[in-house]
Design a protein around this motif. Structure first.
Motif, PDB file in Angstrom:
ATOM      1  N   MET A  47       2.295  45.496  21.235  1.00  9.00           N
ATOM      2  CA  MET A  47       1.872  46.693  22.138  1.00  9.00           C
ATOM      3  C   MET A  47       2.856  47.363  22.408  1.00  9.00           C
ATOM      4  SD  MET A  47       0.032  43.832  24.615  1.00  9.00           S
ATOM      5  CE  MET A  47      -0.321  45.152  25.906  1.00  9.00           C
ATOM      6  N   ALA A  48       4.042  47.286  22.722  1.00 10.64           N
ATOM      7  CA  ALA A  48       5.084  48.210  22.948  1.00 10.64           C
ATOM      8  C   ALA A  48       5.589  49.107  21.996  1.00 10.64           C
ATOM      9  CB  ALA A  48       6.627  47.162  23.494  1.00 10.64           C
ATOM     10  N   CYS A  49       5.467  48.444  20.890  1.00  9.75           N
ATOM     11  CA  CYS A  49       5.821  49.189  19.348  1.00  9.75           C
ATOM     12  C   CYS A  49       4.964  50.206  18.994  1.00  9.75           C
ATOM     13  CB  CYS A  49       6.300  48.236  18.206  1.00  9.75           C
ATOM     14  SG  CYS A  49       7.879  47.339  18.429  1.00  9.75           S
ATOM     15  N   GLN A  50       3.858  49.784  19.149  1.00  8.66           N
ATOM     16  CA  GLN A  50       2.671  50.611  18.898  1.00  8.66           C
ATOM     17  C   GLN A  50       2.662  51.621  19.939  1.00  8.66           C
ATOM     18  OE1 GLN A  50      -0.880  47.984  18.937  1.00  8.66           O
ATOM     19  NE2 GLN A  50      -0.654  47.562  16.825  1.00  8.66           N
ATOM     20  N   THR A  51       2.807  51.483  21.090  1.00 12.38           N
ATOM     21  CA  THR A  51       3.064  52.706  22.148  1.00 12.38           C
ATOM     22  C   THR A  51       4.161  53.593  21.946  1.00 12.38           C
ATOM     23  OG1 THR A  51       2.074  51.277  23.983  1.00 12.38           O
ATOM     24  CG2 THR A  51       3.420  53.047  24.828  1.00 12.38           C
ATOM     25  N   SER A  52       5.515  52.851  21.433  1.00 14.63           N
ATOM     26  CA  SER A  52       6.402  53.785  21.050  1.00 14.63           C
ATOM     27  C   SER A  52       6.284  54.825  20.046  1.00 14.63           C
ATOM     28  CB  SER A  52       7.770  52.984  20.928  1.00 14.63           C
ATOM     29  OG  SER A  52       8.807  53.848  20.659  1.00 14.63           O
ATOM     30  N   MET A  53       5.648  54.054  19.301  1.00 13.02           N
ATOM     31  CA  MET A  53       5.300  54.923  17.846  1.00 13.02           C
ATOM     32  C   MET A  53       4.215  56.224  18.277  1.00 13.02           C
ATOM     33  SD  MET A  53       5.414  52.327  14.614  1.00 13.02           S
ATOM     34  CE  MET A  53       4.129  50.858  15.266  1.00 13.02           C
ATOM     35  N   ALA A  54       3.448  55.666  19.191  1.00  7.62           N
ATOM     36  CA  ALA A  54       2.462  56.742  19.709  1.00  7.62           C
ATOM     37  C   ALA A  54       3.026  57.796  20.215  1.00  7.62           C
ATOM     38  CB  ALA A  54       1.160  56.275  20.448  1.00  7.62           C
ATOM     39  N   TRP A  55       4.107  57.452  21.079  1.00 10.34           N
ATOM     40  CA  TRP A  55       4.745  58.726  21.842  1.00 10.34           C
ATOM     41  C   TRP A  55       5.688  59.442  20.707  1.00 10.34           C
ATOM     42  CZ3 TRP A  55       7.646  55.053  25.895  1.00 10.34           C
ATOM     43  CH2 TRP A  55       6.660  54.520  26.935  1.00 10.34           C
ATOM     44  N   HIS A  56       6.222  58.716  19.700  1.00 11.69           N
ATOM     45  CA  HIS A  56       7.053  59.564  18.601  1.00 11.69           C
ATOM     46  C   HIS A  56       6.076  60.528  17.975  1.00 11.69           C
ATOM     47  CE1 HIS A  56      10.242  60.237  15.827  1.00 11.69           C
ATOM     48  NE2 HIS A  56       9.527  59.938  15.005  1.00 11.69           N
ATOM     49  N   LYS A  57       5.113  59.903  17.636  1.00  8.15           N
ATOM     50  CA  LYS A  57       4.181  60.858  16.798  1.00  8.15           C
ATOM     51  C   LYS A  57       3.669  62.170  17.760  1.00  8.15           C
ATOM     52  CE  LYS A  57       0.046  60.539  14.014  1.00  8.15           C
ATOM     53  NZ  LYS A  57      -0.886  59.706  13.375  1.00  8.15           N
ATOM     54  N   SER A  58       3.450  61.894  18.943  1.00  6.00           N
ATOM     55  CA  SER A  58       2.929  62.945  19.760  1.00  6.00           C
ATOM     56  C   SER A  58       4.182  63.827  20.390  1.00  6.00           C
ATOM     57  CB  SER A  58       2.198  62.441  20.915  1.00  6.00           C
ATOM     58  OG  SER A  58       3.031  61.672  22.075  1.00  6.00           O
ATOM     59  N   GLY A  59       5.435  63.498  19.982  1.00  5.29           N
ATOM     60  CA  GLY A  59       6.497  64.292  20.200  1.00  5.29           C
ATOM     61  C   GLY A  59       7.051  64.023  21.545  1.00  5.29           C
ATOM     62  N   LYS A  60       6.894  63.040  22.055  1.00  2.00           N
ATOM     63  CA  LYS A  60       7.478  62.508  23.324  1.00  2.00           C
ATOM     64  C   LYS A  60       8.841  61.946  23.196  1.00  2.00           C
ATOM     65  CE  LYS A  60       3.280  61.768  25.945  1.00  2.00           C
ATOM     66  NZ  LYS A  60       2.245  62.286  25.168  1.00  2.00           N
ATOM     67  N   ASP A  61       9.863  62.330  23.311  1.00  6.86           N
ATOM     68  CA  ASP A  61      11.242  61.932  23.171  1.00  6.86           C
ATOM     69  C   ASP A  61      11.780  61.023  24.136  1.00  6.86           C
ATOM     70  OD1 ASP A  61      13.470  61.641  21.663  1.00  6.86           O
ATOM     71  OD2 ASP A  61      14.650  63.278  22.471  1.00  6.86           O
ATOM     72  N   ILE A  62      11.283  60.000  24.077  1.00  9.67           N
ATOM     73  CA  ILE A  62      11.905  58.998  25.097  1.00  9.67           C
ATOM     74  C   ILE A  62      12.038  57.578  24.681  1.00  9.67           C
ATOM     75  CG2 ILE A  62       9.536  58.426  25.932  1.00  9.67           C
ATOM     76  CD1 ILE A  62      10.423  58.100  28.788  1.00  9.67           C
ATOM     77  N   GLU A  63      13.261  56.915  25.048  1.00  6.38           N
ATOM     78  CA  GLU A  63      13.392  55.470  24.551  1.00  6.38           C
ATOM     79  C   GLU A  63      12.464  54.407  25.429  1.00  6.38           C
ATOM     80  OE1 GLU A  63      17.394  54.543  24.774  1.00  6.38           O
ATOM     81  OE2 GLU A  63      18.317  56.059  23.600  1.00  6.38           O
ATOM     82  N   LEU A  64      12.216  53.366  24.848  1.00  5.50           N
ATOM     83  CA  LEU A  64      11.482  51.982  25.231  1.00  5.50           C
ATOM     84  C   LEU A  64      12.290  50.868  25.123  1.00  5.50           C
ATOM     85  CD1 LEU A  64       8.716  51.368  26.746  1.00  5.50           C
ATOM     86  CD2 LEU A  64       7.943  50.932  24.499  1.00  5.50           C
ATOM     87  N   SER A  65      12.491  50.192  26.207  1.00  8.24           N
ATOM     88  CA  SER A  65      13.156  49.064  26.181  1.00  8.24           C
ATOM     89  C   SER A  65      12.193  47.841  26.396  1.00  8.24           C
ATOM     90  CB  SER A  65      14.114  48.794  27.195  1.00  8.24           C
ATOM     91  OG  SER A  65      13.740  48.840  28.564  1.00  8.24           O
ATOM     92  N   ILE A  66      12.262  46.710  25.395  1.00  5.75           N
ATOM     93  CA  ILE A  66      11.467  45.581  25.485  1.00  5.75           C
ATOM     94  C   ILE A  66      12.141  44.230  25.770  1.00  5.75           C
ATOM     95  CG2 ILE A  66       9.445  44.398  23.976  1.00  5.75           C
ATOM     96  CD1 ILE A  66       9.610  46.867  22.262  1.00  5.75           C
ATOM     97  N   ASN A  67      11.810  43.595  26.577  1.00  7.65           N
ATOM     98  CA  ASN A  67      12.301  42.196  26.769  1.00  7.65           C
ATOM     99  C   ASN A  67      12.111  41.150  25.763  1.00  7.65           C
ATOM    100  OD1 ASN A  67      13.685  42.388  29.616  1.00  7.65           O
ATOM    101  ND2 ASN A  67      11.627  43.208  29.929  1.00  7.65           N
ATOM    102  N   ILE A  68      13.055  40.515  25.219  1.00  6.29           N
ATOM    103  CA  ILE A  68      12.607  39.353  24.408  1.00  6.29           C
ATOM    104  C   ILE A  68      13.196  38.171  24.957  1.00  6.29           C
ATOM    105  CG2 ILE A  68      13.232  38.396  21.990  1.00  6.29           C
ATOM    106  CD1 ILE A  68      11.608  41.135  21.910  1.00  6.29           C
TER     107      ILE A  68
END
Length: 695
Positions: A503-524
């Motif tokens: 879910m998080a990686c898909q969200t980050s890729m969607a942000w990147h595709k829409s031009g939103k330049d922000i990092e996303l951290s995910i707990n492992i």
């Protein structure tokens, strides 16, 4: 039986060395030459005939008595015959015995079967020889001869006893193993109860078979005994026939196999299989209150990871030895596996007395353990369930003890907890949550909220952390504090972690595709990091055309880095090579070994909120972490920032980023970028006053 043989190890004089027989025999022996019956005297020690009358010489096919005396009787004598002759000699000495048996002689290799009377013959030098007198020939029926020969040579012990237990016949094997020639049936048994049982069975059925410990000349042995009532063929009197086979080696082997089947190989405790059998047996006879103690070693995995499995084994064996020394012989001590143990206490008078006993055990276990140059202090957490065996089910008892153990761990470890009905109710509720969680993961009932991270140099949001929430179909939004621990304990965290990562990686890729330049951290989670599926999933996401290289950060805890450093380093390098950043979450609360900081590829250190909450008191520790991060080129993020003063202290000491309720609560994705815009333009102080911390 071949007469021309000798007991092993005996010394046979040559004819030139042999003493003159006239020196060994009294003068009364001379008239034997007139007898038509064959009579000879056999020197058992020297293994030769020292006198024979004319009839005996004819029987032995000897040209003269002198020629017969010169014969070497050591040739072809079987060990059985040699032992039998030694038995005769002992019985001649002890009780002046006389034997009448059918023997087969082999003069010049020709078998001759005869009925012979044997009796003792004292020699002038004090030794005991044997006088042999032929009283008749044996019927030349092959079956009779062969059965007599088999009876002589068999290792099966066959004895005929009078009704009162005195022996009237012992075959060579039976005599050789008896403690003495007149050993009664009662004297055979080591345990008198076995003899009493035999008598009862004979009275009831007339025969009985049993395996029992028996007194023998070689000490106690295990015999397989078959005992039957019969009649003496000579007198017609009631008799008892005893057939015995020595099964000591088989008994020992079976006992060892049974021991190994019931025991834990490392500690010598009983194992899980034995516990189930024992509890079933206990329920059949025990009506008094008992207790089941379940305990395990606190943070045992860390002992294995830091000090190695050899030290872990030492700890388990030492704890097992200490517990064994502190319980009664009637108590049962079991190792379930790993670092989990169980003690079953029978006949527990009261809970107060048991608690005092367990506290002493807890204190004993916590004493330092020394091995080689290592000195280690350990502790255990205990859960106790009391029960009445014939009113309880094993599975229920174990479940209750487990619940109490879980409570001990939740309350801080190194303590004893007795099960209560309230705990049971809470556990049932937890079980319900576990069942619902399995369904929730399958149905993807989870959503992500996002908490912004503020750059303290630019006052702009540069990143956000993805935080999971359970969107329950009936209860609504459930915070992670209610389900993450259960997922960790049950292993569901691996599947949940895969879902959150997707879910998080898909969200980050969607942000990147829409031009939103922000990092996303995910707990492992640690279990997810060890999951073999992780690298494959990360590789799949990184190969996507919209993958934002360098914009997804994976947060792991310090404890993940414990273990095989080479393997962990390779895994982190592989992750970094795919374009992911790596952060250490809750830094300073785990196994902070500075040697790994420079060894592993790390991009960010997140200061745990427990340090931030204690500012300015914790300032020196945070300053040390800031310096360390600067030296290795890692970004520093302060977690749990809740006040203006905390944020000011962090900014004044050049902390890179801040995250917490003072900056922003976690928000849904639809609200995230509005909050980010407000923070970037309006300032953090005006928008978000101090509050609590995120679950």
């Amino acid at each position: 039986m071949r007469s021309e043989n000798i007991a092993e190890g005996a010394v046979v004089p040559t004819p030139s060395q042999a003493p003159d027989t006239a020196d060994l025999l009294p003068q009364a022996a001379i008239p034997l030459d007139r007898l038509r019956t064959a009579v000879w005297v056999y020197d058992i020690d020297e293994v030769r005939i020292i006198h024979a009358n004319t009839a005996a010489c004819d029987l032995w096919q000897a040209e003269s008595a002198a020629e017969l005396r010169s014969r070497d009787l050591a040739t072809d004598m079987s060990p059985t015959v040699a032992k039998r002759l030694k038995q005769y000699q002992l019985d001649f000495i002890e009780r002046d015995a006389t034997f009448s048996e059918m023997w087969t002689l082999y003069p010049n290799g020709q078998p001759t079967s005869l009925m012979v009377i044997f009796c003792g013959y004292p020699l002038p030098d004090g030794r005991m020889a044997m006088q042999c007198e032929v009283v008749g020939g044996a019927e030349n029926q092959p079956d009779n001869l062969r059965s007599a020969e088999a009876l002589l040579h068999t290792d099966v012990m066959i004895a005929l006893h009078e009704a009162d237990g005195l022996p009237v016949y012992l075959n060579p094997a039976a005599r050789n193993n008896a403690t003495h020639a007149m050993q009664t049936i009662a004297e055979k048994f080591v345990d008198p109860d076995d003899y009493d049982k035999l008598l009862r069975e004979l009275d009831t059925a007339g025969e009985h078979r049993m395996v029992a410990r028996v007194n023998t000349g070689a000490g106690p042995r295990w015999y397989d005994l078959t005992v039957k009532q019969c009649s003496d063929a000579v007198t017609g009197n009631p008799a008892v026939l005893v057939t015995a086979i020595d099964v000591s080696e088989l008994k020992i082997a079976r006992d060892k196999a049974r021991y190994l089947a019931d025991r834990d190989q490392l500690t010598g405790c009983y194992n899980r299989s034995y516990l189930q059998q024992h509890m079933a047996t206990l329920g059949q006879y025990q009506t008094k209150r008992c207790a089941l103690l379940c305990f395990d070693v606190d943070r045992f995995k860390q002992i294995n990871d830091r000090l190695g499995h050899e030290m872990g084994d030492v700890v388990l064996k030492e704890i097992a030895a200490r517990v064994t020394a502190s319980i009664r012989l009637t108590d049962t001590f079991v190792r379930l596996g790993g670092d989990e143990f169980v003690v079953v206490f029978e006949d527990v008078p009261c809970e107060t007395e048991l608690a005092a006993k367990l506290n002493r055990m807890l204190e004993l276990i916590s004493r330092p353990i020394t091995h080689d140059a290592t000195r280690l202090s350990t502790s255990v957490s205990m859960g106790v369930a009391t029960f009445v065996p014939n009113q309880s089910h094993f599975t229920t008892i174990m479940r209750e003890a487990d619940i109490a153990l879980y409570t001990s761990k939740q309350d801080g470890r190194n303590r004893i907890t007795f099960f209560s009905e309230e705990m049971g109710a809470l556990a049932r509720a937890r079980d319900l949550v576990e069942i619902e969680l399995k369904r929730a993961i399958q149905n993807r009932e989870f959503i992500l909220h996002f908490q912004p991270r503020l750059c303290l140099r630019t006052n702009r949001v540069v990143s956000a952390e993805a935080l999971v929430r359970w969107q329950h179909p009936k209860r609504g939004l459930i915070m992670p504090a209610e389900f993450i621990a259960i997922c960790e304990e049950t292993g569901m965290i691996e599947d949940l972690g895969q879902l959150i990562l997707e879910m998080a990686c898909q969200t980050s890729m969607a942000w990147h595709k829409s031009g939103k330049d922000i990092e996303l951290s995910i707990n492992i989670s640690p279990r997810q990091f060890a999951d073999k599926r992780l690298l494959d999933a990360l590789r799949d996401f990184s190969s996507h055309p919209d993958f934002p290289t360098g914009k997804i950060e994976l947060e792991i805890t310090e404890n993940v880095l414990i273990g095989d450093h080479d393997f962990i380093a390779q895994k982190l390098d592989a992750i970094a090579s795919m374009g992911y950043r790596i952060a250490i979450d809750d830094f300073g609360t785990g196994y902070s070994n500075l040697s790994y900081i420079s060894r592993f590829q790390l991009n960010c250190l997140k200061i745990d909120q427990s340090f931030v909450s204690q500012l300015p008191k914790s300032g020196p520790i945070i300053s040390l972490i800031l310096t360390l991060a600067e030296q290795i080129g890692a970004t520093i993020v302060a977690e749990g920032v809740e006040t203006k003063e905390q944020l000011a202290w962090l900014r004044n000491h050049q902390c890179d980023q801040a995250q917490g309720y003072f900056v922003s609560h976690p928000v849904e994705e639809k609200d995230l970028f509005g909050v980010i815009e407000d923070l970037n333009t309006g300032g953090v102080y005006q928008l978000h006053p101090a509050g609590g911390s995120d679950a």
